[in-house]
Design a protein around this motif. Sequence first.
Motif, PDB file in Angstrom:
ATOM      1  N   LYS A   1      -0.733   3.430  21.479  1.00  0.00           N
ATOM      2  CA  LYS A   1      -1.456   2.446  22.283  1.00  0.00           C
ATOM      3  C   LYS A   1      -0.488   1.376  22.784  1.00  0.00           C
ATOM      4  O   LYS A   1       0.364   0.896  22.036  1.00  0.00           O
ATOM      5  CB  LYS A   1      -2.556   1.798  21.441  1.00  0.00           C
ATOM      6  CG  LYS A   1      -3.389   0.761  22.174  1.00  0.00           C
ATOM      7  CD  LYS A   1      -4.465   0.186  21.254  1.00  0.00           C
ATOM      8  CE  LYS A   1      -5.296  -0.865  21.955  1.00  0.00           C
ATOM      9  NZ  LYS A   1      -6.344  -1.420  21.057  1.00  0.00           N
TER      10      LYS A   1
ATOM     11  N   ASP B   1      -7.410  -0.230  27.730  1.00  0.00           N
ATOM     12  CA  ASP B   1      -7.102   0.613  26.570  1.00  0.00           C
ATOM     13  C   ASP B   1      -6.328   1.817  27.085  1.00  0.00           C
ATOM     14  O   ASP B   1      -6.900   2.757  27.631  1.00  0.00           O
ATOM     15  CB  ASP B   1      -8.400   1.052  25.894  1.00  0.00           C
ATOM     16  CG  ASP B   1      -8.157   1.718  24.540  1.00  0.00           C
ATOM     17  OD1 ASP B   1      -6.988   2.003  24.224  1.00  0.00           O
ATOM     18  OD2 ASP B   1      -9.142   1.960  23.819  1.00  0.00           O
TER      19      ASP B   1
ATOM     20  N   ASN C   1     -11.294  -1.558  25.940  1.00  0.00           N
ATOM     21  CA  ASN C   1     -11.619  -1.664  24.513  1.00  0.00           C
ATOM     22  C   ASN C   1     -12.757  -2.662  24.325  1.00  0.00           C
ATOM     23  O   ASN C   1     -13.314  -3.196  25.294  1.00  0.00           O
ATOM     24  CB  ASN C   1     -10.382  -2.040  23.696  1.00  0.00           C
ATOM     25  CG  ASN C   1      -9.799  -3.396  24.092  1.00  0.00           C
ATOM     26  OD1 ASN C   1     -10.479  -4.239  24.677  1.00  0.00           O
ATOM     27  ND2 ASN C   1      -8.529  -3.601  23.758  1.00  0.00           N
ATOM     28  N   ASN C   2     -13.093  -2.936  23.064  1.00  0.00           N
ATOM     29  CA  ASN C   2     -14.230  -3.818  22.799  1.00  0.00           C
ATOM     30  C   ASN C   2     -13.936  -5.278  23.106  1.00  0.00           C
ATOM     31  O   ASN C   2     -14.820  -6.134  23.006  1.00  0.00           O
ATOM     32  CB  ASN C   2     -14.717  -3.670  21.350  1.00  0.00           C
ATOM     33  CG  ASN C   2     -13.612  -3.917  20.338  1.00  0.00           C
ATOM     34  OD1 ASN C   2     -12.508  -4.347  20.702  1.00  0.00           O
ATOM     35  ND2 ASN C   2     -13.898  -3.665  19.068  1.00  0.00           N
TER      36      ASN C   2
END
Length: 424
Positions: free
Chosen positions: A278, A365, A359-360
């Motif tokens: 990532k 992401d 992403n959250n």
Amino acid sequence: MSEQREPAREAGKFSRRDLLKGAVAGASALAIPTVAHAHGQAVAAHDPEDRIDLSHQYPFYGNGGQVGVTTPPQRHIMYMTFDLTTTSRQDLQVLLARWSSAIAQLMKGGIIGQVEPARDSGVGMDTGEAMDLGPASLTVTVGLGPRVFTDAFGLAKQKPQLMRELMQLPSDDMQPELTGGDLSLQACADDPQVAYHAIRDLARIAKSTGAAATRWTVMGFGRASAGKGQSTPRNLFGFKDGTRNITEKADFDKYVWIKDGGPAWQQQGSYQVVRKIKIHIESWDTDRVSDQNNVFGRHKVSGAPLTGTKEFDTPQFTQKDADGNLVIPATAHISLAAHENNGGVKILRRSYNYTDGLNNMAQLDAGLLFISYQKDPAQFEALQTKLGASDALNEYISHIGSGIFFVPPAPKEGSYLGAEMFEA
């Protein structure tokens, strides 16, 4: 070996895909839209490497390494791992045989069964989304995880000499759901839908046999490693990736293919290491470019090492500036990864960019699906131990997924992957 063969050619048909890939250039080739460099000149207009022929196909069967290892990287990848859901040796054998037969058809641009059965109650054997798209240089590479070579399947005696789980590495921040697996499928193609279709239908076969269930998957785009004759692509950091990658047969033989005098069925095999890495995109994008250059040890636009002016200039890792500081910092990525600084160790990189949306935290992401091939997993571990401990790039990345697989050689015509290991 099968990897070295010139791909067969068939007449290609182009329709909807032409619009996505670029303008039609001849009856069977597509031209990728040109990209201008800093001086405003088109760099792709006349570059043969930037022309895609969707009728290209590679042979699945052969006498050497499996296809998709040293094959020049295509533009897209669909990668998936599986957990075995059986302890039956026969179930595994049937799955590998069925996969082999299906892969051979898919790589020709074919279907693996009826798409529209005549009976109203019939269920299609092939999902159909790749019909009329052509082979698109599809390669499907199969890997066998550590658990395959255990007493659970009566195959402990067939375990390749160096097959094992990877050691714990300094960079590890693993998510269990993105780690491990008993089988792997790597489908690469110049059309993303062709790669997706291959994995989709092979996963259906695994489920229908009751032998395996999907574990984790990544769909990648924009190759992030160069093969022989290819221009060096860029990763999502914006830097050229794979400038010093292995491209010559002598290096493949020395660093990639297993030739250890062991069982014949393992020779010309290799070990596949996969890492989902990532990238902390927002942090990287706000860093000054001069610091980014120091992190990689290269200039962002040209790809040249900080000690040179051209991409393929040999880095001078001991060169210092007027103040006595190393021009290429000791913590630069290329310094830590260079074979000159690692006892000559090399690996074959076959990586791709990926994105999982947001992403959250509503941040991008995305990252790198890192795939390498080597004749000994210790080659990867040696490099990653050093990188994981000192690489300036670590501030901007996290290794969140991992797997290791033995990639057996290509099956011979009329046989299937790994057939010989069931004969003992």
